[in-house]
Design an enzyme around this catalytic site. Structure first.
Site, mmCIF file in Angstrom:
data_model
loop_
_atom_site.group_PDB
_atom_site.id
_atom_site.type_symbol
_atom_site.label_atom_id
_atom_site.label_comp_id
_atom_site.label_asym_id
_atom_site.label_seq_id
_atom_site.Cartn_x
_atom_site.Cartn_y
_atom_site.Cartn_z
ATOM 1 N N GLN A 105 -61.252 71.414 29.111
ATOM 2 C CA GLN A 105 -61.786 72.761 29.300
ATOM 3 C C GLN A 105 -61.055 73.765 28.413
ATOM 4 O O GLN A 105 -61.418 74.946 28.383
ATOM 5 C CB GLN A 105 -61.644 73.164 30.776
ATOM 6 C CG GLN A 105 -62.439 72.263 31.713
ATOM 7 C CD GLN A 105 -62.078 72.479 33.168
ATOM 8 O OE1 GLN A 105 -62.803 73.111 33.915
ATOM 9 N NE2 GLN A 105 -60.932 71.944 33.571
ATOM 10 N N ASN A 106 -60.018 73.306 27.730
ATOM 11 C CA ASN A 106 -59.258 74.170 26.838
ATOM 12 C C ASN A 106 -59.972 74.314 25.500
ATOM 13 O O ASN A 106 -60.736 73.433 25.091
ATOM 14 C CB ASN A 106 -57.856 73.605 26.624
ATOM 15 C CG ASN A 106 -57.084 73.486 27.919
ATOM 16 O OD1 ASN A 106 -57.345 74.212 28.881
ATOM 17 N ND2 ASN A 106 -56.132 72.569 27.968
ATOM 18 N N ASP A 108 -58.111 75.125 22.625
ATOM 19 C CA ASP A 108 -57.016 75.244 21.664
ATOM 20 C C ASP A 108 -56.903 74.083 20.680
ATOM 21 O O ASP A 108 -56.105 74.142 19.751
ATOM 22 C CB ASP A 108 -55.678 75.407 22.410
ATOM 23 C CG ASP A 108 -55.459 74.340 23.482
ATOM 24 O OD1 ASP A 108 -55.822 73.167 23.268
ATOM 25 O OD2 ASP A 108 -54.921 74.694 24.557
ATOM 26 N N HIS A 123 -65.740 73.501 26.631
ATOM 27 C CA HIS A 123 -65.966 74.937 26.496
ATOM 28 C C HIS A 123 -65.880 75.415 25.057
ATOM 29 O O HIS A 123 -65.738 76.617 24.814
ATOM 30 C CB HIS A 123 -64.979 75.708 27.376
ATOM 31 C CG HIS A 123 -65.199 75.472 28.838
ATOM 32 N ND1 HIS A 123 -64.216 75.660 29.794
ATOM 33 C CD2 HIS A 123 -66.298 75.039 29.521
ATOM 34 C CE1 HIS A 123 -64.702 75.363 30.988
ATOM 35 N NE2 HIS A 123 -65.958 74.988 30.845
ATOM 36 N N CYS A 131 -72.332 83.187 13.899
ATOM 37 C CA CYS A 131 -73.242 84.309 14.078
ATOM 38 C C CYS A 131 -74.259 83.953 15.149
ATOM 39 O O CYS A 131 -74.869 82.882 15.111
ATOM 40 C CB CYS A 131 -73.937 84.630 12.752
ATOM 41 S SG CYS A 131 -75.193 85.932 12.912
ATOM 42 N N CYS A 134 -78.001 84.063 12.946
ATOM 43 C CA CYS A 134 -78.373 83.107 11.896
ATOM 44 C C CYS A 134 -77.534 81.838 11.899
ATOM 45 O O CYS A 134 -77.745 80.965 11.064
ATOM 46 C CB CYS A 134 -78.297 83.779 10.517
ATOM 47 S SG CYS A 134 -76.601 84.057 9.926
ATOM 48 N N CYS A 181 -71.558 89.593 10.770
ATOM 49 C CA CYS A 181 -71.908 88.441 9.948
ATOM 50 C C CYS A 181 -72.124 88.864 8.493
ATOM 51 O O CYS A 181 -72.931 89.763 8.222
ATOM 52 C CB CYS A 181 -73.180 87.782 10.492
ATOM 53 S SG CYS A 181 -73.800 86.427 9.468
ATOM 54 N N GLY A 221 -54.016 69.273 35.197
ATOM 55 C CA GLY A 221 -53.750 70.664 34.855
ATOM 56 C C GLY A 221 -54.936 71.585 34.998
ATOM 57 O O GLY A 221 -55.052 72.561 34.260
ATOM 58 N N GLY A 249 -51.026 73.066 41.582
ATOM 59 C CA GLY A 249 -51.596 73.710 42.756
ATOM 60 C C GLY A 249 -52.848 73.029 43.253
ATOM 61 O O GLY A 249 -53.104 71.859 42.963
#
Length: 294
Positions: A105-106, A108, A123, A131, A134, A181, A221, A249
């Site tokens: 889901q990161n 990076d 994600h 853009c 286009c 753009c 995580g 958690g």
């Protein structure tokens, strides 16, 4: 549930060894040791204001000005973040044949930098922009360089880092110039799924196909509070696949979990990996095992 690192690591190694061909989903907790902040606390609640909404970004120039001005400061933390021990451990587990599919889901791209090959960026990825009219694409660093040239007063500001390349910066953003753009003057947006947007069907189907090939699920995580990740845990549970979680958690899917470990992610993953490497060396005398990528 275990909180002791060695106990959790040994139990996790046993789970991995019993359920090879894992479908793994990772979240922000995998990258916190790389210096990238997360959005939620151990109770799964927001630690800061929620991220920008897709509709607001598209509809409001002032929202885009605030977003890009803050990103000009905060994105350095994301682009310069080092690979963590958790990323390296997961890449090593893939090389050993334990991971069938890694869904993150990161945004990076640190899993890829660590050497993981079977990765789906659920994600999207923050290092590309496109853009919305286009589909022109450019690298994020090139866009930032141009906006720094356009906005010299903002280029060298300093602020605390926030998740996903944002910064804790509040000021008057009305004078900030946003780069549109260069091909059609449309809105440029990071290739990231914002809140209010949807995961592209092709990406979701690829993750589902990986789940079909797998024998068990491991969440690492992530609180799974976002439905785009939680849906796969519900699907796996309905298919009768065992699920386990490693996080600091609670998770939204705790009721579905066969095993849960609330413990520090990097040291537990590294200990589990060393246990599995030791088992592999015992089974094959003279084999040096799989080393962590430096």
């Amino acid at each position: 549930m275990h909180t002791n690192v060695e106990q959790a690591g040994e139990a996790l190694a046993d789970y991995i060894d019993r359920h090879r061909k894992l479908w793994v989903i990772s979240g922000a907790g995998v990258s916190t040791d790389s210096g990238i902040p997360d959005y939620r606390g151990v109770d799964g609640q927001w630690k800061r204001s929620p991220p920008v909404q897709h509709g607001d970004f598209m509809a409001s120039l002032s929202v885009r000005k605030r977003y890009w001005a803050r990103a000009l400061v905060g994105f350095r933390a994301l682009s310069d973040a080092p690979v963590s021990g958790a990323h390296r451990a997961l890449a090593a587990l893939e090389r050993m044949g334990y991971i069938e599919q890694l869904v993150t889901q990161n945004v990076d791209r640190l899993h890829q930098r660590a050497g993981s090959q079977r990765v789906i960026d659920l994600h999207g990825r923050a290092d590309l922009v496109s853009c919305m009219s286009c589909r022109y694409r450019m690298m994020r660093h090139a866009m930032h360089a141009e906006m720094a040239r356009m906005n010299p007063a903002f280029a060298h500001l300093q602020a605390g880092h926030a998740p996903d390349g944002d910064a804790d910066l509040e000021m008057d953003f009305s004078t900030f110039k946003v780069l549109d753009c260069p091909r059609c003057s449309g809105i440029l947006k990071p290739e990231v799924v914002y809140y209010g947007d949807v995961v592209p069907a092709k990406r979701r189907h690829a993750a589902e196909e990986g789940l079909q090939r797998s024998r068990a699920v491991l969440t690492v995580g992530t609180s799974l509070m976002v439905f785009s990740g939680y849906r796969f845990c519900r699907q796996a549970h309905s298919q009768g696949l065992p699920l386990a979680s490693l996080s600091l958690g609670v998770t939204r899917a705790d009721a579905l979990m066969a095993q849960r470990w609330q413990a520090p992610i990097t040291p537990v993953l590294e200990h589990a990996l060393h246990c599995l490497q030791g088992s592999a060396r015992s089974a094959r005398p003279g084999d040096p095992g799989v080393a962590l990528v430096p």
